[in-house]
Design an enzyme around this catalytic site. Structure first.
Site, PDB file in Angstrom:
ATOM      1  N   GLY A  98       0.955 -22.842   9.056  1.00  0.00           N
ATOM      2  CA  GLY A  98       1.387 -23.856   8.415  1.00  0.00           C
ATOM      3  C   GLY A  98       1.492 -25.275   8.966  1.00  0.00           C
ATOM      4  CB  SER A 123      -3.371 -28.415  10.283  1.00  0.00           C
ATOM      5  OG  SER A 123      -4.131 -27.208  10.484  1.00  0.00           O
ATOM      6  N   GLY A 161      -2.283 -24.762   4.561  1.00  0.00           N
ATOM      7  CA  GLY A 161      -0.890 -24.207   4.911  1.00  0.00           C
ATOM      8  C   GLY A 161       0.173 -25.273   4.862  1.00  0.00           C
ATOM      9  CE1 TYR A 192     -13.098 -17.828   7.662  1.00  0.00           C
ATOM     10  CE2 TYR A 192     -15.234 -18.560   6.189  1.00  0.00           C
ATOM     11  CZ  TYR A 192     -13.818 -18.616   6.564  1.00  0.00           C
ATOM     12  OH  TYR A 192     -12.799 -19.347   5.718  1.00  0.00           O
TER      13      TYR A 192
HETATM   14  N1  LIG Z   1     -11.345 -25.652   4.663  1.00  0.00           N
HETATM   15  C1  LIG Z   1     -12.019 -24.825   4.094  1.00  0.00           C
HETATM   16  O1  LIG Z   1     -13.072 -25.322   3.522  1.00  0.00           O
HETATM   17  C2  LIG Z   1     -11.819 -23.627   3.701  1.00  0.00           C
HETATM   18  C3  LIG Z   1     -12.584 -22.800   2.730  1.00  0.00           C
HETATM   19  C4  LIG Z   1     -12.022 -21.438   2.324  1.00  0.00           C
HETATM   20  C5  LIG Z   1     -11.045 -20.843   3.107  1.00  0.00           C
HETATM   21  N2  LIG Z   1     -10.384 -21.445   3.988  1.00  0.00           N
HETATM   22  C6  LIG Z   1      -9.458 -20.720   4.616  1.00  0.00           C
HETATM   23  O2  LIG Z   1      -8.168 -21.456   4.466  1.00  0.00           O
HETATM   24  C7  LIG Z   1      -7.307 -21.043   5.509  1.00  0.00           C
HETATM   25  C8  LIG Z   1      -6.651 -22.278   6.233  1.00  0.00           C
HETATM   26  O3  LIG Z   1      -7.671 -23.004   6.773  1.00  0.00           O
HETATM   27  P1  LIG Z   1      -7.839 -24.558   6.680  1.00  0.00           P
HETATM   28  O4  LIG Z   1      -8.933 -24.995   5.967  1.00  0.00           O
HETATM   29  O5  LIG Z   1      -6.330 -25.198   6.027  1.00  0.00           O
HETATM   30  O6  LIG Z   1      -7.666 -24.963   8.346  1.00  0.00           O
HETATM   31  P2  LIG Z   1      -6.805 -25.496   9.266  1.00  0.00           P
HETATM   32  O7  LIG Z   1      -6.494 -26.968   9.321  1.00  0.00           O
HETATM   33  O8  LIG Z   1      -7.594 -25.132  10.747  1.00  0.00           O
HETATM   34  O9  LIG Z   1      -5.536 -24.663   9.472  1.00  0.00           O
HETATM   35  C9  LIG Z   1      -5.610 -23.199   9.770  1.00  0.00           C
HETATM   36  C10 LIG Z   1      -4.121 -22.824  10.124  1.00  0.00           C
HETATM   37  O10 LIG Z   1      -3.925 -21.482  10.490  1.00  0.00           O
HETATM   38  C11 LIG Z   1      -3.576 -21.405  11.878  1.00  0.00           C
HETATM   39  N3  LIG Z   1      -4.126 -20.446  12.680  1.00  0.00           N
HETATM   40  C12 LIG Z   1      -5.392 -20.322  13.149  1.00  0.00           C
HETATM   41  N4  LIG Z   1      -5.235 -18.951  13.700  1.00  0.00           N
HETATM   42  C13 LIG Z   1      -3.988 -18.548  13.784  1.00  0.00           C
HETATM   43  C14 LIG Z   1      -3.284 -17.622  14.466  1.00  0.00           C
HETATM   44  N5  LIG Z   1      -4.024 -16.588  15.198  1.00  0.00           N
HETATM   45  N6  LIG Z   1      -2.150 -17.475  14.468  1.00  0.00           N
HETATM   46  C15 LIG Z   1      -1.328 -18.331  13.568  1.00  0.00           C
HETATM   47  N7  LIG Z   1      -1.737 -19.346  13.130  1.00  0.00           N
HETATM   48  C16 LIG Z   1      -3.317 -19.457  13.296  1.00  0.00           C
HETATM   49  C17 LIG Z   1      -3.687 -22.998  12.601  1.00  0.00           C
HETATM   50  O11 LIG Z   1      -2.768 -23.050  13.318  1.00  0.00           O
HETATM   51  P3  LIG Z   1      -3.258 -23.414  15.016  1.00  0.00           P
HETATM   52  O12 LIG Z   1      -3.852 -24.718  14.846  1.00  0.00           O
HETATM   53  O13 LIG Z   1      -1.801 -23.722  15.751  1.00  0.00           O
HETATM   54  O14 LIG Z   1      -4.099 -22.213  15.215  1.00  0.00           O
HETATM   55  C18 LIG Z   1      -3.445 -23.761  11.058  1.00  0.00           C
HETATM   56  O15 LIG Z   1      -2.246 -24.026  10.944  1.00  0.00           O
HETATM   57  C19 LIG Z   1      -7.935 -20.279   6.354  1.00  0.00           C
HETATM   58  O16 LIG Z   1      -7.775 -18.743   6.250  1.00  0.00           O
HETATM   59  C20 LIG Z   1      -9.413 -20.461   6.222  1.00  0.00           C
HETATM   60  O17 LIG Z   1     -10.289 -19.490   6.504  1.00  0.00           O
HETATM   61  C21 LIG Z   1     -10.641 -22.711   4.245  1.00  0.00           C
END
Ligand SMILES: NC(=O)c1ccc[n+]([C@@H]2O[C@H](COP(=O)([O-])OP(=O)(O)OC[C@H]3O[C@@H](n4cnc5c(N)ncnc54)[C@H](OP(=O)(O)O)[C@@H]3O)[C@@H](O)[C@H]2O)c1
Length: 247
Positions: A14, A16, A19, A149
């Site tokens: 949550g 960034s 989340g 992935y």
């Molecule tokens: N952005 C896209 O284009 C896209 C598209 C499809 C799906 N998604 C999915 O959306 C979800 C959120 O990603 P986002 O795009 O919002 O990216 P993001 O801004 O990088 O956010 C990811 C979040 O997950 C946390 N995280 C990562 N690894 C973790 C772990 N081992 N334990 C606890 N927290 C963890 C990060 O915290 P830390 O920084 O502290 O690790 C961050 O809060 C992911 O599952 C991603 O695969 C994203």
């Protein structure tokens, strides 16, 4: 307007992106929101900005998940909204030459971690609770260089549907949200330089029929819809939010 007053919500990852945006929407609707992340400083900063409750936990660590469960159980006793969102993309590259470390890193966070977060929190879920699992359109689009992935997200889609079947007797709904390209920090965390990011961005925008990237808020609004009473007949669904990319 319905609210989430007196509801307890968990958002993994949550601090960034999607989340963070979802926690913000939940808090605007008066839920009590607990956010997790790996980095203490980042999670505490985000929680202070949002008015959320921070908990430092690595989704890949079952020990952290147990500690998180204990904390939520003791302090709140129940959960109404569980948003399993934390995930990483990992290193890109062909199947040939993939290392075990790369494989485990992505699978342990995205799949194993999500699976055991769901598994361990089921006893704390109120009857009628909502679980949303953040997947991706890549679960069913097979591009080169992203095998682990993509497989991690396909595995999530599978368990979400099984969970929807298992939890239906308790009126707990389990749904999947699958975004396409969404502007968050996920790409910068892959260590790509600005020029490469710009190039990817332009290429993506060009291939998306709506000619724009998604915003974290676009995804957050879907999670809110699925968690609210408007969606009481929706379970086991996958909702795609991708500007038409997979048409
Ligand atoms: N952005 C896209 O284009 C896209 C598209 C499809 C799906 N998604 C999915 O959306 C979800 C959120 O990603 P986002 O795009 O919002 O990216 P993001 O801004 O990088 O956010 C990811 C979040 O997950 C946390 N995280 C990562 N690894 C973790 C772990 N081992 N334990 C606890 N927290 C963890 C990060 O915290 P830390 O920084 O502290 O690790 C961050 O809060 C992911 O599952 C991603 O695969 C994203």
């Amino acid at each position: 307007m319905s609210t989430f007053k007196n509801k307890v919500a968990i958002v993994t990852g949550g601090n960034s992106g999607i989340g963070y945006a979802t926690a913000k929407e939940l808090i605007a609707k008066e839920a009590t929101v607990i956010i997790t992340g790996r980095r203490k400083e980042a999670i505490e900063k985000a929680a202070a900005e949002l008015g959320a409750i921070p908990f430092v936990a690595d989704q890949a660590s079952l020990k952290d998940t147990d500690a998180f469960y204990e904390e939520v159980s003791q302090k709140y006793g129940k959960v109404d909204i569980l948003f399993i969102n934390a995930g990483i993309v990992g290193n890109m590259g062909p199947i040939e030459g993939k290392t075990e470390a790369d494989f485990d890193n992505v699978m342990n966070i995205n799949f194993k971690g999500a699976y055991f977060t769901l598994s361990k929190f089921i006893p704390l879920l109120n009857d009628g609770a909502s679980v949303v699992i953040l997947s991706s359109i890549v679960a069913s689009t097979y591009k080169a260089n992203s095998s682990v992935y993509q497989a991690s997200k396909a595995a999530l889609n599978s368990i979400a549907k099984t969970a929807a079947a298992e939890l239906a007797p308790r009126k707990i709904r389990v749904n999947i949200v699958s975004p396409g390209p969404t502007k968050t920090e996920v790409m910068t965390k892959m260590g790509l330089d600005d020029a490469t990011l710009q190039h990817i961005h332009e290429h993506l925008v060009d291939s998306i029929p709506l000619k724009k990237m998604g915003a974290a808020e676009d995804v957050a609004k879907l999670v809110i819809y699925l968690s609210d009473e408007a969606a009481t007949f929706v379970t086991g669904s996958e909702i795609i939010v991708d500007g038409g990319l997979t048409l």
